[in-house]
Design a protein around this motif. Structure first.
Motif, PDB file in Angstrom:
ATOM      1  N   GLU A 292       0.823  -1.208   0.000  1.00 14.96           N
ATOM      2  CA  GLU A 292       0.000   0.000   0.000  1.00 14.96           C
ATOM      3  C   GLU A 292       0.855   1.255   0.000  1.00 14.96           C
ATOM      4  O   GLU A 292       0.585   2.210  -0.740  1.00 14.96           O
ATOM      5  CB  GLU A 292      -0.918  -0.022   1.227  1.00 14.96           C
ATOM      6  N   VAL A 293       1.907   1.259   0.840  1.00 17.31           N
ATOM      7  CA  VAL A 293       2.785   2.429   0.920  1.00 17.31           C
ATOM      8  C   VAL A 293       3.501   2.657  -0.410  1.00 17.31           C
ATOM      9  O   VAL A 293       3.603   3.801  -0.890  1.00 17.31           O
ATOM     10  CB  VAL A 293       3.808   2.255   2.058  1.00 17.31           C
TER      11      VAL A 293
ATOM     12  N   LEU B  47       2.530   1.691  -3.375  1.00 17.92           N
ATOM     13  CA  LEU B  47       1.555   2.115  -4.376  1.00 17.92           C
ATOM     14  C   LEU B  47       1.270   3.599  -4.231  1.00 17.92           C
ATOM     15  O   LEU B  47       1.242   4.342  -5.219  1.00 17.92           O
ATOM     16  CB  LEU B  47       0.267   1.305  -4.219  1.00 17.92           C
ATOM     17  N   GLU B  48       1.081   4.047  -2.990  1.00 17.24           N
ATOM     18  CA  GLU B  48       0.839   5.475  -2.750  1.00 17.24           C
ATOM     19  C   GLU B  48       2.052   6.302  -3.153  1.00 17.24           C
ATOM     20  O   GLU B  48       1.917   7.384  -3.741  1.00 17.24           O
ATOM     21  CB  GLU B  48       0.514   5.700  -1.276  1.00 17.24           C
ATOM     22  N   PHE B  49       3.251   5.780  -2.843  1.00 15.38           N
ATOM     23  CA  PHE B  49       4.482   6.487  -3.203  1.00 15.38           C
ATOM     24  C   PHE B  49       4.583   6.638  -4.723  1.00 15.38           C
ATOM     25  O   PHE B  49       4.894   7.710  -5.242  1.00 15.38           O
ATOM     26  CB  PHE B  49       5.687   5.717  -2.665  1.00 15.38           C
ATOM     27  N   LYS B  50       4.300   5.568  -5.451  1.00 12.26           N
ATOM     28  CA  LYS B  50       4.384   5.619  -6.904  1.00 12.26           C
ATOM     29  C   LYS B  50       3.355   6.589  -7.479  1.00 12.26           C
ATOM     30  O   LYS B  50       3.656   7.350  -8.404  1.00 12.26           O
ATOM     31  CB  LYS B  50       4.187   4.219  -7.491  1.00 12.26           C
ATOM     32  N   GLU B  51       2.143   6.562  -6.928  1.00 12.39           N
ATOM     33  CA  GLU B  51       1.111   7.472  -7.419  1.00 12.39           C
ATOM     34  C   GLU B  51       1.487   8.925  -7.149  1.00 12.39           C
ATOM     35  O   GLU B  51       1.333   9.790  -8.011  1.00 12.39           O
ATOM     36  CB  GLU B  51      -0.232   7.135  -6.765  1.00 12.39           C
ATOM     37  N   ASN B  52       1.989   9.186  -5.929  1.00 10.87           N
ATOM     38  CA  ASN B  52       2.386  10.562  -5.592  1.00 10.87           C
ATOM     39  C   ASN B  52       3.543  11.028  -6.452  1.00 10.87           C
ATOM     40  O   ASN B  52       3.582  12.171  -6.920  1.00 10.87           O
ATOM     41  CB  ASN B  52       2.763  10.655  -4.111  1.00 10.87           C
TER      42      ASN B  52
ATOM     43  N   ARG C 143      -5.978  14.457 -11.804  1.00  7.14           N
ATOM     44  CA  ARG C 143      -5.576  14.987 -10.506  1.00  7.14           C
ATOM     45  C   ARG C 143      -4.795  16.282 -10.718  1.00  7.14           C
ATOM     46  O   ARG C 143      -3.960  16.359 -11.627  1.00  7.14           O
ATOM     47  CB  ARG C 143      -4.695  13.976  -9.768  1.00  7.14           C
TER      48      ARG C 143
ATOM     49  N   TYR D 261      -5.460  20.054  -3.502  1.00  2.00           N
ATOM     50  CA  TYR D 261      -5.296  18.837  -4.304  1.00  2.00           C
ATOM     51  C   TYR D 261      -6.671  18.380  -4.758  1.00  2.00           C
ATOM     52  O   TYR D 261      -7.519  18.022  -3.949  1.00  2.00           O
ATOM     53  CB  TYR D 261      -4.608  17.780  -3.451  1.00  2.00           C
TER      54      TYR D 261
ATOM     55  N   ASP E 219      -8.863  15.718  -6.959  1.00  2.00           N
ATOM     56  CA  ASP E 219      -8.935  14.427  -7.654  1.00  2.00           C
ATOM     57  C   ASP E 219     -10.329  14.338  -8.257  1.00  2.00           C
ATOM     58  O   ASP E 219     -11.309  14.072  -7.550  1.00  2.00           O
ATOM     59  CB  ASP E 219      -8.683  13.276  -6.681  1.00  2.00           C
TER      60      ASP E 219
END
Length: 379
Positions: free
Chosen positions: A187-188, A190-195, A259, A332, A334
């Motif tokens: 999860e972390v 995935l969030e890192f990659k998205e950010n 986004r 931000y 979305d």
């Protein structure tokens, strides 16, 4: 005057004769022999060309210097990117090795528990064989009980081959805990990659304010990235997009997907509201800052400068207790996710999040109250 034009008047830039030179019209002028003036005229273009050549070389050298400086800066940025990514890879490899070593340790514990359990089971089977032998064989009383065989000194009914192993239960808990950590890691990351993808692929540096929407009391900067409230209205052409009643202005660019992130410098402003608004928000009459009006915003109320006057404009308003006074607000949006989130842009501390179902174009939204107050889009 019937005389040859052998002289040249510098002031009038024309050929003259001797009589003209002596006349009142040219008497105070500088006069040169025509041949000398012609020679000087030939030299001037050469001097000019020489100056142009020198200027050209200097301009070329300056362009080359600027290019070299920019190339040096790009090289510095290239080295920074390589170093940061190398450090990130090292960090991930370190955590990978840590998790794998823990998993190997769990493997060893499982194998150890298995061997110990099999060893105990073998001993019990040996005891069973011995007990069966003492009781007259496998077809004796032991088999009639239907419960297996008990150790010496115990009843047959108390014997159980399938009794649970406490050690395995403990290992199951460890494995479950490890699996939960793996899920958190996923999860972390995935969030890192998205950010990271969002930060690298989205550029709001071109975001500007739309003068056609600005209330007549609002003055936009030349680059259309700052707005200030003045004491008297300006004479502006009528426009269906303009906010005629409220001191509002929208950004020139709206969003119908994706986004988007932008930052607004609020500084020490005493009263402001900012956020996002739908395209159909009312322009010609008083509006309320609320999602029902098509506005998702936070702001500093005009009742005072105390920090506890920050509000999220829900219905009714939600007071916000902030740990520190923000000087820049990050917004931000979305669109598909259906939310607008606000942050203290200096430390990314969350301020408030709205959820919504967007169905039309959404624009960055700004409002001021006190004369002289201002808001600015950050680069």
């Amino acid at each position: 005057h019937g005389e040859p034009l052998r002289l040249y008047c510098v002031q009038d830039r024309r050929a003259v004769c001797v009589v003209c030179h002596l006349s009142r019209e040219h008497r105070t002028h500088t006069v040169l022999p025509a041949e000398e003036a012609a020679h000087a005229a030939e030299e001037v273009p050469q001097e000019h060309l020489s100056s142009l050549r020198k200027g050209r070389e200097e301009a070329k050298a300056e362009r080359e210097r600027q290019s070299e400086d920019l190339l040096k800066q790009t090289e510095v940025e290239r080295q920074k990117i390589v170093a940061e990514c190398k450090e990130l890879r090292g960090f991930l490899e370190e955590k990978e090795q840590l998790l794998l070593s823990r998993l190997e340790e769990l493997d060893r514990d499982i194998v150890k528990r298995r061997d110990e359990s099999v060893s105990r089971l073998s001993e019990e089977i040996a005891q069973l064989d011995k007990l069966l032998s003492e009781q007259g064989g496998e077809n004796g009383t032991a088999n009639q009980s239907g419960q297996g065989v008990a150790p010496v000194g115990s009843s047959f009914e108390s014997w159980m081959f399938c009794k649970p192993e406490a050690g395995f239960t403990e290992l199951e808990k460890k494995l479950k805990s490890f699996s939960q950590k793996s899920a958190v890691l996923k999860e972390v990351l995935l969030e890192f990659k998205e950010n990271l993808r969002f930060e690298l692929e989205n550029d709001t540096g071109d975001l500007s304010l739309d003068p056609d929407t600005a209330n007549p009391y609002l003055v936009l900067s030349e680059d259309k990235r700052s707005v200030r409230l003045r004491s008297a209205p300006q004479e502006l052409p009528a426009n269906p997009k303009r906010f005629d009643y409220s001191f509002c202005v929208l950004a020139a660019e709206g969003f119908v997907a994706g986004r988007h992130y932008w930052e607004v410098e609020v500084g020490d402003g005493e009263s402001w509201v900012l956020g996002a608004a739908r395209e159909s928000v009312r322009r010609k009459e008083k509006i309320d800052f609320a999602p029902e009006e098509g506005i998702w915003a936070v702001g500093l109320n005009w009742k005072g400068k105390n920090w506890d006057q920050y509000q999220a404009f829900t219905s009714p308003e939600t007071p916000l207790s902030l740990c520190e006074r923000p000087r820049k607000i990050g917004v931000y949006l979305d669109y598909e996710g259906g939310w607008v989130a606000f942050y203290n842009a200096d430390n990314m501390a969350p301020i408030f999040t709205f959820t919504a179902a967007f169905t039309e174009k959404i624009f960055p939204f700004f409002w001021l109250f006190y004369v002289g107050s201002s808001l600015s889009l950050c680069n």
